[in-house]
Design an enzyme around this catalytic site. Sequence first.
Site, PDB file in Angstrom:
ATOM      1  N   ASP A 163       0.829  -1.204   0.000  1.00  0.00           N
ATOM      2  CA  ASP A 163       0.000   0.000   0.000  1.00  0.00           C
ATOM      3  C   ASP A 163       0.866   1.258   0.000  1.00  0.00           C
ATOM      4  O   ASP A 163       2.040   1.218  -0.390  1.00  0.00           O
ATOM      5  CB  ASP A 163      -0.949  -0.032   1.202  1.00  0.00           C
ATOM      6  CG  ASP A 163      -2.307   0.560   0.872  1.00  0.00           C
ATOM      7  OD1 ASP A 163      -2.400   1.806   0.763  1.00  0.00           O
ATOM      8  OD2 ASP A 163      -3.288  -0.202   0.723  1.00  0.00           O
ATOM      9  N   HIS A 203      -3.577   5.675   4.177  1.00  0.00           N
ATOM     10  CA  HIS A 203      -4.435   4.729   3.469  1.00  0.00           C
ATOM     11  C   HIS A 203      -4.101   3.278   3.831  1.00  0.00           C
ATOM     12  O   HIS A 203      -4.979   2.464   4.119  1.00  0.00           O
ATOM     13  CB  HIS A 203      -4.288   4.950   1.963  1.00  0.00           C
ATOM     14  CG  HIS A 203      -5.176   4.102   1.116  1.00  0.00           C
ATOM     15  ND1 HIS A 203      -4.775   2.905   0.566  1.00  0.00           N
ATOM     16  CD2 HIS A 203      -6.450   4.288   0.688  1.00  0.00           C
ATOM     17  CE1 HIS A 203      -5.750   2.383  -0.144  1.00  0.00           C
ATOM     18  NE2 HIS A 203      -6.782   3.198  -0.096  1.00  0.00           N
ATOM     19  N   SER A 381     -11.113  -0.016  -1.613  1.00  0.00           N
ATOM     20  CA  SER A 381      -9.900  -0.157  -0.812  1.00  0.00           C
ATOM     21  C   SER A 381     -10.159  -0.962   0.451  1.00  0.00           C
ATOM     22  O   SER A 381      -9.244  -1.579   0.996  1.00  0.00           O
ATOM     23  CB  SER A 381      -9.369   1.221  -0.406  1.00  0.00           C
ATOM     24  OG  SER A 381      -8.759   1.863  -1.488  1.00  0.00           O
TER      25      SER A 381
END
Length: 524
Positions: A163, A203, A381
């Site tokens: 990521d 994230h 996601s």
Amino acid sequence: MFAQTEDAWVYFTDKPSEKQFINAPLKMLTQRSLDRRMRYNISLDFKDIPVEASYVFQIKNTEGIKILARSKWLNALHVQGSQTAISNLMKHDFVANVQFANKSLNTSTKNTTSKKIVHQNNKFEVTIDFNYGTTERQIKQLKGEILHENNFTGEGMQIAVIDAGFPNVDTFSAFERIRNNNQILGGYNFVHRDSNFYTGHSHGMTVLSTIAGSIENEFVGTAPDAEFYLFITEDAANETPLEESLWVEAAEKADSLGVDVINTSLGYTTFDNPTYNYSYEDMDGETTFISRGAEIAFSRGMIVVNSAGNEGNSNWRYISAPADANSVLSIGAVFYFGTIAPFSSYGPTFDGRIKPDVCAVGAMAFVINSAGNIAISNGTSFSSPVLTGVVACLWQAFPEKTNAEIIQLIKESAHLFLNPTEQEGYGIPDFETIFNLLNEETPELVLDHIQPFPNPVENELNFKFSTASEEVKVVIYNLLGQVVSTAIISKLHPVKDISFLAKGVYLLQLSYNEQTHIIKIIKN
């Protein structure tokens, strides 16, 4: 006037040190990785051999060329330089091909008319709403609690999360449990080429929380006892082809460590330099560097789970790479009550394959946000890691199953398997159905029974009659319990044509002499 810097992949012809490495596998892979290969009967091959060091040395010492990444799987280097400097690398007899990220510079291109779609990439576009709740609904939608109740919580399974960053995973209370239990095995920052992976965009931290987060009585990830490697390959401030190469490097590292499952909530369609942009025609699972790498990751025995993308409402609309790769388990987003999220990207792939494969909660999903609090967020996601954790728990329960078998079972258990759609794929999988199917003790066939063979089977199922019965009633069920075929098979014609069935697992009910036997078969 300076020549424009280009990105390109330089592919080599061979690996002169192949035999040396094949004879010393621990120079390439850990024992855990080798054990996985042995368990699933996967041989070492050319792709496992490192890129030839002498070739790298010569490219590195070429004026005007900068090496940014390398891939042993694809036997390639990612380089930057002027078009002329990169093209001149073809003069080396060990260089097989040069592929520019700007496809107009390549000598051979696809003979297709590209439909150019301009859009703003929104892979990180998530929305935080409320600071309350529980993850119960995103686990129970998949019936993942059945695995947890049977003590399959990911223990012994290793997951690599690839990521954009994992800041505060080393401090937030939601990750205290996995820190205290030493479940974070390590990681690497491929963007900065250092070991600090507790940095970057939040994230990745939020993605990880849906698998590994834990706040007593408030929040539980889908695989709370799994072990994790955290890899940063995404530079959130930029969008460049290099990120694809870094992802492949991370996947290769995951393989070498013996990782079981990779989650990647990333996707690539457009770049800061628009000449590098992909078209829908490129979403065929074979064009992009990252999708080809993801396919090789699967061939090494791992399961790669990837978000489908958040482009459902955009001009682009479609899935991104590597969600287009054939063997990647690509995940769309639904609400907890089962309705598809409008932002979830559509399939199919350009070559017509069903994508996304299945769906999980990614709209109104519970996560740990950048402040360390429980929040609701939206994006594929999150549907990807929510599913990733349950996949790891299932594989923990049935480690003898191959990655292909696990993926096929997940697809077949989904509620739209018989009628997939462009946005939902096969729909929402049912892990309770899979668990119960695999957990059943299938009666052993003995000589006084009627025996179907071969198993696995291609197109024709044969029956061996070792009983006084002259015929048998055969009913074939899919994993959803639906009857897909019924027939009477006799000794005179002991063959059943099943060529019309899709590949997968079926239950065969045999009835004769007031006896009934249920047998599991695999259709290849």
